[in-house]
Motif scaffolding. Structure first.
Motif, PDB file in Angstrom:
ATOM      1  N   ASP A  19       0.804  -1.058   0.123  1.00  0.00           N
ATOM      2  CA  ASP A  19       0.187   0.020  -0.176  1.00  0.00           C
ATOM      3  C   ASP A  19       0.959   1.213  -0.019  1.00  0.00           C
ATOM      4  OD1 ASP A  19      -2.439  -1.693   0.200  1.00  0.00           O
ATOM      5  OD2 ASP A  19      -2.486  -1.244   2.291  1.00  0.00           O
ATOM      6  N   ARG A  20       2.028   1.325   0.921  1.00  0.00           N
ATOM      7  CA  ARG A  20       2.712   2.290   0.779  1.00  0.00           C
ATOM      8  C   ARG A  20       3.697   2.623  -0.287  1.00  0.00           C
ATOM      9  NH1 ARG A  20       2.857   3.823   6.322  1.00  0.00           N
ATOM     10  NH2 ARG A  20       1.961   2.205   7.767  1.00  0.00           N
ATOM     11  N   GLN A  53      -8.566   1.122  -5.296  1.00  0.00           N
ATOM     12  CA  GLN A  53      -9.799   1.368  -5.117  1.00  0.00           C
ATOM     13  C   GLN A  53     -10.161   1.434  -3.543  1.00  0.00           C
ATOM     14  OE1 GLN A  53     -11.559  -1.637  -7.463  1.00  0.00           O
ATOM     15  NE2 GLN A  53     -12.531  -0.239  -8.818  1.00  0.00           N
ATOM     16  N   ARG A  54      -9.566   0.423  -2.941  1.00  0.00           N
ATOM     17  CA  ARG A  54      -9.616   0.195  -1.321  1.00  0.00           C
ATOM     18  C   ARG A  54      -9.115   1.581  -0.673  1.00  0.00           C
ATOM     19  NH1 ARG A  54      -6.401  -3.525   0.162  1.00  0.00           N
ATOM     20  NH2 ARG A  54      -5.049  -2.040   1.199  1.00  0.00           N
ATOM     21  N   LEU A  55      -7.847   2.095  -1.207  1.00  0.00           N
ATOM     22  CA  LEU A  55      -7.143   3.248  -0.696  1.00  0.00           C
ATOM     23  C   LEU A  55      -8.045   4.475  -0.888  1.00  0.00           C
ATOM     24  CD1 LEU A  55      -3.602   2.399  -1.546  1.00  0.00           C
ATOM     25  CD2 LEU A  55      -4.522   2.819   0.860  1.00  0.00           C
ATOM     26  N   GLU A  56      -8.682   4.406  -1.962  1.00  0.00           N
ATOM     27  CA  GLU A  56      -9.525   5.441  -2.247  1.00  0.00           C
ATOM     28  C   GLU A  56     -10.986   5.384  -1.429  1.00  0.00           C
ATOM     29  OE1 GLU A  56      -9.939   4.942  -6.492  1.00  0.00           O
ATOM     30  OE2 GLU A  56      -8.648   6.541  -7.062  1.00  0.00           O
ATOM     31  N   ALA A  57     -11.559   4.342  -1.298  1.00  0.00           N
ATOM     32  CA  ALA A  57     -12.865   4.076  -0.500  1.00  0.00           C
ATOM     33  C   ALA A  57     -12.420   4.414   0.976  1.00  0.00           C
ATOM     34  CB  ALA A  57     -13.281   2.686  -0.808  1.00  0.00           C
ATOM     35  N   GLY A  59     -10.407   6.671   1.903  1.00  0.00           N
ATOM     36  CA  GLY A  59     -10.054   7.950   2.108  1.00  0.00           C
ATOM     37  C   GLY A  59      -8.571   8.221   2.397  1.00  0.00           C
ATOM     38  N   VAL A  60      -7.842   7.302   1.871  1.00  0.00           N
ATOM     39  CA  VAL A  60      -6.162   7.664   2.014  1.00  0.00           C
ATOM     40  C   VAL A  60      -5.779   8.343   0.890  1.00  0.00           C
ATOM     41  CG1 VAL A  60      -3.906   6.594   1.964  1.00  0.00           C
ATOM     42  CG2 VAL A  60      -5.881   5.378   3.351  1.00  0.00           C
ATOM     43  N   ILE A  61      -6.430   8.088  -0.285  1.00  0.00           N
ATOM     44  CA  ILE A  61      -6.167   8.677  -1.752  1.00  0.00           C
ATOM     45  C   ILE A  61      -7.461   9.512  -1.633  1.00  0.00           C
ATOM     46  CG2 ILE A  61      -6.055   8.625  -4.139  1.00  0.00           C
ATOM     47  CD1 ILE A  61      -4.799   5.801  -3.926  1.00  0.00           C
ATOM     48  N   LEU A  62      -7.530  10.968  -1.666  1.00  0.00           N
ATOM     49  CA  LEU A  62      -8.343  11.923  -1.589  1.00  0.00           C
ATOM     50  C   LEU A  62      -8.827  12.029  -2.980  1.00  0.00           C
ATOM     51  CD1 LEU A  62      -6.982  14.096   1.103  1.00  0.00           C
ATOM     52  CD2 LEU A  62      -8.661  12.565   1.352  1.00  0.00           C
ATOM     53  N   ARG A  63      -7.860  12.277  -4.031  1.00  0.00           N
ATOM     54  CA  ARG A  63      -8.247  12.424  -5.476  1.00  0.00           C
ATOM     55  C   ARG A  63      -6.875  12.533  -6.144  1.00  0.00           C
ATOM     56  NH1 ARG A  63      -9.203  17.868  -3.412  1.00  0.00           N
ATOM     57  NH2 ARG A  63      -7.505  19.324  -4.105  1.00  0.00           N
TER      58      ARG A  63
END
Length: 166
Positions: A19-20, A53-57, A59-63
Motif C-alpha cells: 500500500d505504501r 480502489q480500497r485506498l480511495e474508499a 479516504g487515504v487517496i483523496l483525489r
C-alpha cells in the motif's frame, strides 16, 4: 463552514508495505496505468487496482489531480496572509471559513496555534489583484489584524507526502 469528512481506515486495517509503495508511486505520477503501477510495486493489475480502489474508499487517496505551474498561467505572486480575530465564536468562524473557502485565490487555509489565528496561502497575478483580494477579505467579517508576507522565491515545494514505513 465547509464540512470536512474525516476518513478512518477500517478497524484492524493497516497500510502494508505494498500500500505504501502504491501511495509513493501515485504521488510521483498518478497518470501511470494500473499495469505500470503494479509492475513498480510487484503486483499484477487486478490486485493492484483493488488496492487503489480500497485506498480511495478508505479516504487515504483523496483525489488524483494535475499539478499546474502557477507562473506559467499568470499567477506569479504567492502571499502568506496571517489573520488575527477578536471574535472566536463558532458563528464568526463559520462565516469567516465560508467566505475564505469561497475565494479562489486561497490555496490553503489553516486555523493556527500561537500568535496568529489563521494562515492563508494566496496566489494572485499581481499587486493589483492582491489588493482586490485583500479588500474582499477584510470586508467579509470583522478582523483584528491582517499581515501579508510576499514570497520572493520558491525554494522548495513538494506535493508528495513522505509515506512513513510500516
Amino acid at each position: 463552514m465547509t464540512d470536512v469528512a474525516v476518513h478512518v481506515l477500517e478497524p484492524n486495517r493497516r497500510l502494508d508495505a505494498i500500500d505504501r509503495k502504491i501511495l509513493t508511486v501515485l504521488q510521483d505520477d498518478a497518470s501511470l496505468s494500473v499495469a505500470e503501477i503494479g509492475d513498480r510495486v510487484g503486483l499484477s493489475s487486478t490486485p493492484c487496482w483493488k488496492r487503489i480502489q480500497r485506498l480511495e474508499a478508505d479516504g487515504v487517496i483523496l483525489r488524483r489531480v494535475a499539478l499546474v505551474d502557477q507562473n506559467k498561467i499568470g499567477l506569479g505572486i504567492s502571499v502568506f496572509v496571517s489573520v488575527e480575530s477578536a471574535d472566536h465564536s463558532d458563528a464568526w468562524l463559520r462565516k469567516f471559513a465560508d467566505a475564505v473557502s469561497a475565494m479562489p485565490e486561497v490555496m490553503e487555509f489553516y486555523r493556527m496555534a500561537g500568535d496568529v489565528d489563521y494562515m492563508l496561502r494566496v496566489v494572485v497575478a499581481d499587486m493589483q489583484s492582491y489588493d482586490v483580494f485583500y479588500k474582499k477579505l477584510i470586508s467579509a467579517v470583522p478582523l483584528k489584524n491582517v499581515t501579508s508576507r510576499f514570497a520572493m522565491e520558491k525554494i522548495k515545494s513538494v506535493t508528495a507526502l513522505p509515506v512513513p514505513a510500516a
